[in-house]
Design a protein around this motif. Sequence first.
Motif, PDB file in Angstrom:
ATOM      1  N   THR A  27      91.717   6.770  30.163  1.00 37.37           N
ATOM      2  CA  THR A  27      91.867   6.401  31.771  1.00 37.37           C
ATOM      3  C   THR A  27      92.653   5.009  32.077  1.00 37.37           C
ATOM      4  O   THR A  27      92.657   3.885  31.398  1.00 37.37           O
ATOM      5  CB  THR A  27      90.590   6.294  32.568  1.00 37.37           C
ATOM      6  OG1 THR A  27      90.761   5.658  34.158  1.00 37.37           O
ATOM      7  CG2 THR A  27      89.426   5.376  32.060  1.00 37.37           C
ATOM      8  N   GLU A  35      91.549   2.872  34.123  1.00 37.53           N
ATOM      9  CA  GLU A  35      90.575   2.000  34.240  1.00 37.53           C
ATOM     10  C   GLU A  35      90.174   1.232  33.127  1.00 37.53           C
ATOM     11  O   GLU A  35      89.619   0.329  33.430  1.00 37.53           O
ATOM     12  CB  GLU A  35      89.280   2.840  34.906  1.00 37.53           C
ATOM     13  CG  GLU A  35      89.309   3.565  35.890  1.00 37.53           C
ATOM     14  CD  GLU A  35      89.840   3.005  37.269  1.00 37.53           C
ATOM     15  OE1 GLU A  35      89.307   1.625  37.481  1.00 37.53           O
ATOM     16  OE2 GLU A  35      90.980   3.314  37.950  1.00 37.53           O
ATOM     17  N   ASP A  66      90.927  -4.534  36.600  1.00 42.92           N
ATOM     18  CA  ASP A  66      91.792  -5.102  37.673  1.00 42.92           C
ATOM     19  C   ASP A  66      93.057  -5.912  37.021  1.00 42.92           C
ATOM     20  O   ASP A  66      92.687  -7.021  36.825  1.00 42.92           O
ATOM     21  CB  ASP A  66      90.964  -5.824  38.587  1.00 42.92           C
ATOM     22  CG  ASP A  66      91.774  -6.573  39.883  1.00 42.92           C
ATOM     23  OD1 ASP A  66      92.965  -5.997  40.183  1.00 42.92           O
ATOM     24  OD2 ASP A  66      91.083  -7.414  40.801  1.00 42.92           O
ATOM     25  N   VAL A  74      88.552  -6.363  32.649  1.00 46.28           N
ATOM     26  CA  VAL A  74      87.354  -5.466  33.282  1.00 46.28           C
ATOM     27  C   VAL A  74      86.086  -6.364  33.182  1.00 46.28           C
ATOM     28  O   VAL A  74      85.765  -7.203  32.209  1.00 46.28           O
ATOM     29  CB  VAL A  74      87.140  -4.310  32.111  1.00 46.28           C
ATOM     30  CG1 VAL A  74      85.922  -3.587  32.653  1.00 46.28           C
ATOM     31  CG2 VAL A  74      88.223  -3.318  32.149  1.00 46.28           C
ATOM     32  N   ARG A 112      81.627  -0.813  38.505  1.00 44.78           N
ATOM     33  CA  ARG A 112      82.412   0.008  37.703  1.00 44.78           C
ATOM     34  C   ARG A 112      82.538  -0.190  36.270  1.00 44.78           C
ATOM     35  O   ARG A 112      83.197   0.764  35.538  1.00 44.78           O
ATOM     36  CB  ARG A 112      83.834  -0.243  38.217  1.00 44.78           C
ATOM     37  CG  ARG A 112      84.013  -0.136  39.708  1.00 44.78           C
ATOM     38  CD  ARG A 112      85.631  -0.753  40.234  1.00 44.78           C
ATOM     39  NE  ARG A 112      86.548   0.270  39.593  1.00 44.78           N
ATOM     40  CZ  ARG A 112      87.123   1.305  40.771  1.00 44.78           C
ATOM     41  NH1 ARG A 112      86.742   1.388  41.919  1.00 44.78           N
ATOM     42  NH2 ARG A 112      87.988   2.087  39.985  1.00 44.78           N
ATOM     43  N   ASP A 131      84.384   2.113  33.295  1.00 42.45           N
ATOM     44  CA  ASP A 131      85.384   1.331  32.422  1.00 42.45           C
ATOM     45  C   ASP A 131      85.056   1.170  30.813  1.00 42.45           C
ATOM     46  O   ASP A 131      86.038   1.499  30.174  1.00 42.45           O
ATOM     47  CB  ASP A 131      85.858  -0.125  32.970  1.00 42.45           C
ATOM     48  CG  ASP A 131      86.107   0.135  34.523  1.00 42.45           C
ATOM     49  OD1 ASP A 131      86.402   1.258  35.138  1.00 42.45           O
ATOM     50  OD2 ASP A 131      86.339  -0.842  35.404  1.00 42.45           O
ATOM     51  N   ASP A 182      87.411  -3.566  42.798  1.00 41.04           N
ATOM     52  CA  ASP A 182      88.267  -2.457  43.051  1.00 41.04           C
ATOM     53  C   ASP A 182      89.837  -3.095  42.591  1.00 41.04           C
ATOM     54  O   ASP A 182      90.179  -4.025  43.261  1.00 41.04           O
ATOM     55  CB  ASP A 182      88.332  -2.026  44.463  1.00 41.04           C
ATOM     56  CG  ASP A 182      89.383  -0.893  44.737  1.00 41.04           C
ATOM     57  OD1 ASP A 182      88.903   0.158  44.322  1.00 41.04           O
ATOM     58  OD2 ASP A 182      90.028  -1.063  45.645  1.00 41.04           O
ATOM     59  N   ARG A 187      97.810  -0.664  40.493  1.00 38.50           N
ATOM     60  CA  ARG A 187      97.793   0.355  39.489  1.00 38.50           C
ATOM     61  C   ARG A 187      99.246   0.936  39.460  1.00 38.50           C
ATOM     62  O   ARG A 187      99.648   1.643  40.407  1.00 38.50           O
ATOM     63  CB  ARG A 187      96.771   1.155  39.852  1.00 38.50           C
ATOM     64  CG  ARG A 187      96.293   2.159  38.608  1.00 38.50           C
ATOM     65  CD  ARG A 187      95.807   1.752  37.695  1.00 38.50           C
ATOM     66  NE  ARG A 187      94.485   1.642  37.546  1.00 38.50           N
ATOM     67  CZ  ARG A 187      93.734   0.664  37.138  1.00 38.50           C
ATOM     68  NH1 ARG A 187      94.356  -0.628  36.823  1.00 38.50           N
ATOM     69  NH2 ARG A 187      92.543   0.334  37.183  1.00 38.50           N
TER      70      ARG A 187
END
Length: 324
Positions: A123, A125, A129, A143, A149, A153, A278, A282
């Motif tokens: 992903t 993810e 961020d 991360v 999250r 992740d 968040d 992306r």
Amino acid sequence: MKTNGTKKRILITGGAGFLGSHLCDRYLQEGYEVICMDNLSTGSADNIAHLIGNEDFHFINHDVTNYIHVGGELDLILHFASPASPIDYLEMPIQTLKVGSLGTHKALGLAKAKNARFLLASTSEVYGDPLVHPQKEEYWGNVNPIGFRGVYDEAKRFAEAMAMAYHRYHGLETRIVRIFNTYGARMRIHDGRALPTFMRQALSGNPLTVYGDGSQTRSFTYVDDLVEGIWRLSQSDYTEPVNIGNPQEVSILDFAKEIIELTGSDSEIVFEELPKDDPQVRQPDITRAQKVLDWEPKHDRKEGLKKTLSYFKEKVKQGSESTS
């Protein structure tokens, strides 16, 4: 990849999910015998109902964190089992970590035993961020491992590390696809992600919920484009991670406005507090996919959303009828 008689055999874990079910369709179209494995924790039997009765399709209700048994030969395993939306992995944090670790280990072990090629659904993810924009595969990510999250992740980052370990140590043929936000038919309208949430809210005449000031960006890929990229990667000889996504970036606020216009809704936009960790941006750099797979998305966002609208209209209608 080897062949088994005239048909190749594939196992798709998470095959009753949004993406998994579309992959079942594609590999059946390509002449494979498809074994779909899912415990239906976030997948749905409705997604594969149209395949029941197809002699080349088989469904196994099973949790991949337990020992996986599949009789006969396998040519390919697509490991897509995992909660994938924030609502799901916040409600099932331990299960998310287990499927990324134990589930990946079990699936890799099966691939090794069957001498099958293995493709991991990773992903965007893994970039967290990001401090690099757009995101290239060489970027290691930003991360928070102990944040809310982090269960998703880090599960995916660990899964990537394990896949590469099996590749390097056991010589297993592994492929890693890093999937960016994808949309299309068979999404769950209550899964908490931006597109189904906005569609549900707009079609129901409710306010659209935007978190923060809506300046955070996402890049949305139509599901047919993603499936094509995964198909090409599964058939390639490339072993490093590959981003598959649509570089067409949009702010969440502008995206909400697009959904209101598309649906013809009179809904307003309301703002709520931004969830912790968040991602603010992306956007995939797809240079590697273009060079290695000769792939790029064919649908722009406007075209893909038009194709998806009728599905969401029907789902919202079913929901309103079931509560009336």
